[in-house]
Scaffold this active site. Structure first.
Site, PDB file in Angstrom:
ATOM      1  N   GLU A 230      20.983  64.504  51.077  1.00 60.81           N
ATOM      2  CA  GLU A 230      19.716  63.559  51.101  1.00 60.81           C
ATOM      3  C   GLU A 230      19.259  63.539  49.791  1.00 60.81           C
ATOM      4  OE1 GLU A 230      16.446  63.175  50.964  1.00 60.81           O
ATOM      5  OE2 GLU A 230      15.382  62.830  52.717  1.00 60.81           O
ATOM      6  N   CYS A 264      10.428  61.524  48.975  1.00 60.52           N
ATOM      7  CA  CYS A 264      11.893  60.643  48.746  1.00 60.52           C
ATOM      8  C   CYS A 264      11.660  59.287  49.525  1.00 60.52           C
ATOM      9  CB  CYS A 264      12.957  61.160  49.355  1.00 60.52           C
ATOM     10  SG  CYS A 264      13.414  62.603  48.396  1.00 60.52           S
TER      11      CYS A 264
END
Length: 459
Positions: A230, A264
């Site tokens: 990720e 993020c």
């Protein structure tokens, strides 16, 4: 002796110092998790769930102390830190409640008397995690892996060592948890290659930068070990002419500045259709200007400091380069004087493709607004990035769902906040990574999907 040092970004003072593990200790820590695996994998899903619930309960009882560790080590406002502890506990409880359903064997008809796929644990899984959500990211990794019957080694960011140790302690101190199912590996980042290559590690989960993810994937790939990555994002928020502008402005402002923008999946490129651009920018500016920046220990603070000064300096470079390329700074954009790693809430307009704020991930409270002539141009611009983590679309519901199919991202929110949720899979495409965490998809990343064929043959 090498040490892991956490510097309080509010004051610049050292918050915690912890000796870094040497090669022998690294081997011993991995060994604890490896040795725990055989007993843990033989426990029923219900028995594993009892352990996860006990850990969640302990976390909630100790919420204030655990939240303050995040505030001290990486500057998260105390109100957000408390929420993160609660969310981590929720993840543990969610998998305790739903793992049996997620892991259920799948019956598949064939020429066998009976044939099916069962989901078995792989072994010991290594999680390599960043500093920006110390507890949530740890439980996003470990809760599904543990409930699948794996054991976990947590290699957290070296700037949050007290958080890392506290997470491991939650398991050691909870009733019913066998020793070693979740251990903390306190090492400097360059030392992690040896852990990835250790034959007792069966898989790796990594959250962080694309550069770090590429390195981890290369090492793990050379050892033929599965990975979930990720990575970063340059996440678009698309606002079309038929959007509810009040709702869009309020929600996008929130998405941009949660955790001081150090997320993020935060909205980073705000793409607005020309017909409503000026009205939307005015609403967004009002909401951003009203936010309170200050000491993260104060209950009224909404935005704390950037986690480290090198990160703050890089963020300021991105703002300066974008303005120098022709963007307009309507709010913020100046380095404040005084102690700490604070950065003002910043609003940039007139941002165009190729500017730094578009081509690099901005990890801080900086909103970059781009003007487009149509929905088609908005989607094209949303996809004009090497990343593909998350996006939001603001328009009518039916149109938003149709546009979601056109946006290249791992998750799309229509008229709502982009977030991670234990019930739903999360992850990216392109240079934002691969694999999924959370939901049923997340727990199935680190299992052996074993096919079982039972004779005699039929037909």
């Amino acid at each position: 002796m090498s040490v892991l040092t956490a510097v309080d970004p509010t004051t610049g003072d050292v918050a915690h110092e912890v000796p870094a593990a040497g090669p022998e200790e690294v081997s011993a820590v991995i060994g604890r998790a490896h040795d725990a695996f055989d007993e843990w994998r033989r426990r029923t899903v219900a028995e594993r769930g009892e352990v996860l619930r006990a850990v969640a309960a302990r976390m909630r009882r100790d919420r204030e102390r655990l939240a303050l560790l995040m505030t001290e080590e990486m500057g998260k406002p105390i109100t957000e830190a408390r929420g993160e502890v609660e969310k981590a506990a929720w993840a543990a409880e969610h998998y305790a409640d739903h793992a049996a359903e997620y892991l259920a064997a799948e019956e598949i008809a064939s020429d066998a008397t009976r044939s099916y796929v069962q989901h078995l644990p792989l072994g010991t899984v290594l999680g390599i995690l960043p500093w920006n959500a110390p507890f949530w990211l740890a439980f996003r990794f470990c809760a599904p892996a543990l409930m699948a019957g794996n054991t976990c080694v947590l290699k957290h960011d070296p700037h949050v060592p007290a958080c890392a140790q506290a997470i491991a302690d939650l398991f050691d101190e909870s009733v019913g948890a066998p020793p070693g199912i979740m251990v903390a590996l306190l090492v400097q980042t360059p030392e992690i290659e040896g852990a990835i290559r250790d034959r007792r590690i069966q898989a790796v989960s990594f959250t962080g930068s694309e550069r770090g993810g590429a390195a981890v994937a290369a090492i793990a790939g050379s050892e033929i070990k599965p990975t979930v990555l990720e990575l970063g994002g340059s996440d678009p928020a698309v606002v079309l002419a038929d959007a509810d502008l009040e709702l869009a402005a309020q929600t996008i402002a929130t998405m941009r500045v949660i955790n001081a923008g150090q997320s993020c999946i935060a909205a980073k490129r705000i793409i607005v259709e020309d017909a409503v651009h000026d009205d939307f920018v005015d609403l967004l500016r009002q909401r951003l200007a009203a936010l309170v920046v200050g000491d993260p220990r104060d209950e009224g603070t909404q935005i704390g400091p950037i986690a480290r000064d090198d990160l703050r300096q890089n963020l300021h470079r991105q703002v300066q380069e974008t303005v120098a390329a022709g963007a307009t700074c309507l709010l913020g954009g100046e380095l404040p004087e005084g102690p700490g790693c604070f950065y003002p809430v910043t609003l940039l307009t007139g941002v165009t493709p190729g500017m730094t704020a578009c081509t690099e991930e901005t990890f801080g409270p900086v909103a970059a607004v781009m003007r487009v002539a149509s929905a088609e141009e908005a989607v094209q611009l949303a996809n004009d990035t090497d990343f593909g983590l998350a996006a939001s679309v603001w328009t009518s519901t039916e149109r938003g769902e149709a546009l979601a199919r056109e946006i290249v991202a791992g998750q799309v929110a229509v008229n709502g906040i982009v977030k991670t949720d234990p019930r739903l899979p999360s992850g990216g495409v392109k240079r934002s990574g691969y694999g999924r965490e959370l939901g049923r998809h997340g727990i199935l990343e680190f299992v052996n999907a074993q096919q079982v064929w039972v004779g005699p043959k039929t037909g």
